[in-house]
Design a protein around this motif. Structure first.
Motif, PDB file in Angstrom:
ATOM      1  N   LEU A 231     -34.464   7.938 -49.605  1.00  0.00           N
ATOM      2  CA  LEU A 231     -35.919   7.844 -49.434  1.00  0.00           C
ATOM      3  C   LEU A 231     -36.425   6.509 -49.967  1.00  0.00           C
ATOM      4  O   LEU A 231     -35.801   5.895 -50.854  1.00  0.00           O
ATOM      5  N   PRO A 232     -37.619   6.074 -49.485  1.00  0.00           N
ATOM      6  CA  PRO A 232     -38.149   4.784 -49.942  1.00  0.00           C
ATOM      7  C   PRO A 232     -38.668   4.808 -51.374  1.00  0.00           C
ATOM      8  O   PRO A 232     -38.643   3.774 -52.055  1.00  0.00           O
ATOM      9  N   SER A 233     -39.192   5.959 -51.882  1.00  0.00           N
ATOM     10  CA  SER A 233     -39.811   5.974 -53.207  1.00  0.00           C
ATOM     11  C   SER A 233     -39.268   7.131 -54.035  1.00  0.00           C
ATOM     12  O   SER A 233     -38.685   8.085 -53.516  1.00  0.00           O
ATOM     13  N   ARG A 234     -39.504   7.019 -55.353  1.00  0.00           N
ATOM     14  CA  ARG A 234     -39.028   8.058 -56.270  1.00  0.00           C
ATOM     15  C   ARG A 234     -39.763   9.367 -56.016  1.00  0.00           C
ATOM     16  O   ARG A 234     -39.160  10.443 -56.065  1.00  0.00           O
ATOM     17  N   GLU A 235     -41.075   9.286 -55.748  1.00  0.00           N
ATOM     18  CA  GLU A 235     -41.842  10.498 -55.529  1.00  0.00           C
ATOM     19  C   GLU A 235     -41.327  11.259 -54.317  1.00  0.00           C
ATOM     20  O   GLU A 235     -41.194  12.501 -54.341  1.00  0.00           O
ATOM     21  N   GLN A 236     -41.058  10.539 -53.238  1.00  0.00           N
ATOM     22  CA  GLN A 236     -40.542  11.206 -52.034  1.00  0.00           C
ATOM     23  C   GLN A 236     -39.169  11.816 -52.302  1.00  0.00           C
ATOM     24  O   GLN A 236     -38.857  12.923 -51.842  1.00  0.00           O
ATOM     25  N   ALA A 237     -38.316  11.099 -53.064  1.00  0.00           N
ATOM     26  CA  ALA A 237     -36.988  11.625 -53.386  1.00  0.00           C
ATOM     27  C   ALA A 237     -37.094  12.872 -54.242  1.00  0.00           C
ATOM     28  O   ALA A 237     -36.349  13.854 -54.052  1.00  0.00           O
ATOM     29  N   ALA A 238     -38.034  12.878 -55.192  1.00  0.00           N
ATOM     30  CA  ALA A 238     -38.206  14.058 -56.049  1.00  0.00           C
ATOM     31  C   ALA A 238     -38.672  15.260 -55.242  1.00  0.00           C
ATOM     32  O   ALA A 238     -38.233  16.399 -55.473  1.00  0.00           O
TER      33      ALA A 238
ATOM     34  N   SER B  76     -28.792  16.554 -57.347  1.00  0.00           N
ATOM     35  CA  SER B  76     -29.013  15.524 -58.352  1.00  0.00           C
ATOM     36  C   SER B  76     -30.481  15.171 -58.456  1.00  0.00           C
ATOM     37  O   SER B  76     -31.281  15.429 -57.553  1.00  0.00           O
ATOM     38  N   ALA B  77     -30.830  14.576 -59.567  1.00  0.00           N
ATOM     39  CA  ALA B  77     -32.145  13.948 -59.698  1.00  0.00           C
ATOM     40  C   ALA B  77     -32.142  12.671 -58.866  1.00  0.00           C
ATOM     41  O   ALA B  77     -31.078  12.155 -58.497  1.00  0.00           O
ATOM     42  N   PRO B  78     -33.298  12.112 -58.549  1.00  0.00           N
ATOM     43  CA  PRO B  78     -33.327  10.867 -57.780  1.00  0.00           C
ATOM     44  C   PRO B  78     -32.555   9.750 -58.488  1.00  0.00           C
ATOM     45  O   PRO B  78     -32.698   9.554 -59.697  1.00  0.00           O
ATOM     46  N   VAL B  79     -31.728   9.048 -57.733  1.00  0.00           N
ATOM     47  CA  VAL B  79     -30.904   7.945 -58.249  1.00  0.00           C
ATOM     48  C   VAL B  79     -31.307   6.681 -57.504  1.00  0.00           C
ATOM     49  O   VAL B  79     -31.299   6.653 -56.272  1.00  0.00           O
ATOM     50  N   GLN B  80     -31.636   5.647 -58.244  1.00  0.00           N
ATOM     51  CA  GLN B  80     -32.083   4.405 -57.624  1.00  0.00           C
ATOM     52  C   GLN B  80     -30.916   3.429 -57.496  1.00  0.00           C
ATOM     53  O   GLN B  80     -30.150   3.225 -58.437  1.00  0.00           O
ATOM     54  N   THR B  81     -30.798   2.826 -56.298  1.00  0.00           N
ATOM     55  CA  THR B  81     -29.859   1.729 -56.043  1.00  0.00           C
ATOM     56  C   THR B  81     -30.609   0.659 -55.268  1.00  0.00           C
ATOM     57  O   THR B  81     -31.805   0.783 -54.985  1.00  0.00           O
ATOM     58  N   SER B  82     -29.916  -0.380 -54.912  1.00  0.00           N
ATOM     59  CA  SER B  82     -30.545  -1.453 -54.134  1.00  0.00           C
ATOM     60  C   SER B  82     -30.928  -0.981 -52.738  1.00  0.00           C
ATOM     61  O   SER B  82     -31.699  -1.653 -52.047  1.00  0.00           O
ATOM     62  N   PHE B  83     -30.422   0.182 -52.318  1.00  0.00           N
ATOM     63  CA  PHE B  83     -30.744   0.701 -50.991  1.00  0.00           C
ATOM     64  C   PHE B  83     -31.999   1.577 -50.998  1.00  0.00           C
ATOM     65  O   PHE B  83     -32.563   1.857 -49.947  1.00  0.00           O
TER      66      PHE B  83
END
Length: 673
Positions: A319-326, A381-388
């Motif tokens: 997903l593009p943002s943390r909120e959307q991933a959550a 999993s909880a949202p995980v941030q990468t360069s993608f």
């Protein structure tokens, strides 16, 4: 120097000195008298005077020359001997250069044809002669290029080498490692390769002007295309052997005469009785008994092969943002299926995909690997941030790590160690076997001493025994073919020697007896003779029927009418082209003759099943202007053929102008015998 060490003749000689030695039997001392100095002076003076004579000087000169010639014997022996295998305008082509060129050609041919290819002496001589001719043509072109002042700048040569695709690495740049490997595989130094390349670039410039400007004229290309695309319709009559009437029962005298008149059909092949010994890793592997220490060392060295890491099946939403991933994670934890997650991710501007089943190393992003392999089965999993972007992972299946212990793979380790050591042992044994055979040991003795597989058989060239069964040879496949060819090319009495049969096996044989081909007794092959006589009788009948149809067509009767009168069915086929097609019922043996036969004539041919007769009834011409693409293709082919002919004629003219001579005595030494 010798004179300075001698006393002057005017000095008073000293009295003689005596030395004695007691006799072992009596104890009496016998004096030993030293020669007086005057006598010594006389002898040395005479030697000095002799050294100054012309005779002594000539003797010393002769000794110096003899020792000098002895040291450079090979050089002196070549004085007056021509070492050039050929000359072009007086310029020599040395034997060593021709041998190197022939060796490169042989290596290239062996690489192209594979390990099973065996070079015989006739082929080697032909390759050597071809290498010499190529060197002659190279000299001729270099001479012409020099006269025309054609040069290849170093920068152009460098750019050409750097542009060769075979020398480029994975990054697309010139790779020195690949370049050195190419030189090593072809037996070339860098300077030799650059000289060859420079000569080739000169040749391209030389013949480029000759090849330029050639064009395929329509007067040639259009008729060629029309000829190529022409089609025909034909009447076909088949006369199979099986449809021929049953011949009358032959008398025994007829069969015996048929048997005698066809000895090649009823003779036994040549058989050879030989002992065959094979040395390979398989033949010596049984002798190797690895110890426990060896097996444990092999286990540690190959531990990775016996351990299967944990693997997990993973699904991912990006997903593009943390909120959307959550939000996706909460929806997933609430029991939503993957199809619903996929739709939700797309609606939010992201995507959901299955990553399949992988181990930790299969996930290239470290953050994702840590998150995925920390989850339980069906965990989210909880949202995980990468360069993608922001990832949400779900583990759908876990395959735990599997480790096969030492005891479980003991047999595999034992086979592995034996296999690895057997190759080295076979290599060592090969040298020992060669020494033993050269020392006079028989093949059987060498086989018993060094553990070679040995068989004593009588077979034909295909490996079949006199009973018709396959012989049990310790080789198979291409290696067996190599050994059988060597056996049937050998002469009785040749000494056994080791030879290669493929990449890992060596063989040697002792040819004991040659059983020549012989006509089998009639009583032994009577059934085969009767069958062959019947088949020949059927063939003659059908051949006569086919010839009668041809005669009728020549008399002006259409093939269809002549066939109906004779009671044979007629089949009209076509239109068909010159190229054979699986769907065309016309036998391949008749395709070309039909296009060479005018419509008022017929042609016949034998086929595996019988005879066939055909008559063209219609010629379907082709308009070359209707297919511009095909016309262009033919024009290109014509132009290429014209360019090749022009280049060949130009090079032949250059060669004819050059003064070329051969050293026939050295031509046979270009390739090893």
């Amino acid at each position: 120097m010798l004179g300075s060490l001698l006393p002057d003749s005017n000095e008073n000689p000293s009295p003689p000195r005596y030395r004695g030695r007691p006799c072992l039997a009596t104890g009496r001392v016998f004096p030993m008298v030293r020669p007086p100095p005057s006598r010594r002076i006389t002898m040395l003076t005479a030697l000095r005077r002799l050294a100054g004579t012309w005779f002594a000087k000539a003797l010393f000169l002769l000794l110096i020359l003899s020792f000098g010639i002895w040291g450079i014997e090979d050089v002196v022996r070549r004085i007056g001997t021509d070492t050039a295998v050929a000359r072009v305008g007086g310029a020599p082509i040395e034997l060593t250069e021709a041998q190197q060129a022939a060796r490169r050609d042989m290596l290239r041919m062996q690489r192209q044809l594979g390990a099973g290819f065996e070079m015989n002496p006739a082929m080697a001589q032909a390759i050597g002669r071809q290498a010499v001719e190529q060197l002659i043509l190279d000299r001729v072109q270099r001479k012409e290029a020099a006269q025309l002042h054609i040069a290849v700048p170093e920068m152009a040569l460098r750019d050409y080498v750097f542009g060769i695709p075979a020398f480029r690495g994975a990054d697309g740049r010139f790779s020195r490692t690949l370049f050195d490997g190419f030189l090593r595989n072809n037996g070339l130094s860098e300077g030799e390769f650059l000289n060859l390349l420079r000569a080739d670039l000169q040749r391209q410039q030389l013949v480029g002007a000759v090849r330029a400007g050639a064009a395929g004229p329509d007067a040639l290309t259009k008729p060629l295309l029309a000829w190529e695309r022409e089609q025909r319709v034909a009447d076909l009559v088949r006369l199979p052997f099986a449809a021929a009437p049953e011949p009358a029962t032959p008398a025994e005298e007829q069969l015996r005469r048929f048997h005698e008149n066809n000895p090649d059909r009823f003779s036994s092949p040549e058989y050879r009785h030989y002992a065959l010994a094979v040395l390979s890793p398989e033949t010596v592997a049984a002798e190797i008994k690895p110890s426990d220490e060896d097996l444990h060392a092999a286990y540690e060295a190959h531990r990775g092969e016996f351990e299967t890491p944990e693997r997990r099946s993973i699904e991912q939403a990006l997903l593009p943002s943390r909120e959307q991933a959550a939000a996706i994670a909460e929806q997933w934890r609430g029991g939503a299926g993957f199809a619903a997650i996929e739709a939700a991710a797309q609606q939010a501007g992201g995507q959901a995909v299955s990553l399949g089943t992988t181990d930790r190393n299969g996930l290239p992003v470290q953050e994702l690997a840590q998150a995925a392999f920390a989850l339980p089965e069906n965990g989210i999993s909880a949202p995980v941030q990468t360069s993608f972007g922001w990832h949400v992972l779900k583990v759908t299946d876990i395959q735990p790590e599997q480790v096969r212990g030492f005891d479980a793979v003991r047999d595999e380790l034992s086979a592995m160690v034996r296999r690895e050591r057997a190759a080295d042992l076979a290599y060592e044994r090969a040298n020992q076997v060669e020494d033993a055979l050269a020392g006079g040991a028989t093949l059987a003795e060498a086989a018993q001493r060094f553990g070679l597989a040995l068989v004593d058989v009588t077979t034909d060239a295909s490996g079949r025994t006199q009973a018709g069964a396959r012989a049990e040879l310790p080789l198979n496949g291409a290696a067996e073919d190599i050994a059988l060819r060597a056996v049937f090319a050998a002469r009785q009495g040749d000494s056994p020697r080791l030879a290669e049969a493929g990449q890992t096996a060596l063989f040697s044989f002792d040819l004991k007896e040659v059983v020549p081909t012989a006509l089998r007794p009639f009583e032994q092959v009577e059934a085969q003779v009767r069958e062959a006589w019947t088949a020949d009788a059927r063939r003659r009948v059908q051949e006569e029927q086919a010839a009668a149809l041809l005669t009728a067509v020549k008399g002006g009767k259409p093939l269809a009418e002549a066939a109906r009168e004779a009671g044979f069915p007629v089949q009209r086929i076509g239109p068909f082209g010159r190229q054979p097609q699986p769907s065309t019922p016309l036998p391949a043996e008749l395709l070309r003759p039909v296009f060479d036969t005018p419509p008022d004539q017929a042609t016949m041919a034998g086929t595996p099943e019988g005879f066939a007769v055909a008559q063209p009834v219609q010629v379907v011409p082709f308009n070359p202007d209707s297919d511009p693409l095909a016309l262009g293709r033919v024009r290109d082919a014509v132009e290429q053929a014209m360019l090749n002919d022009l280049e060949g004629q130009y090079l032949d003219a250059l060669r004819a102008q050059a003064e070329i001579s051969y050293n026939e005595a050295l031509l046979g030494q270009v390739t090893p015998r």
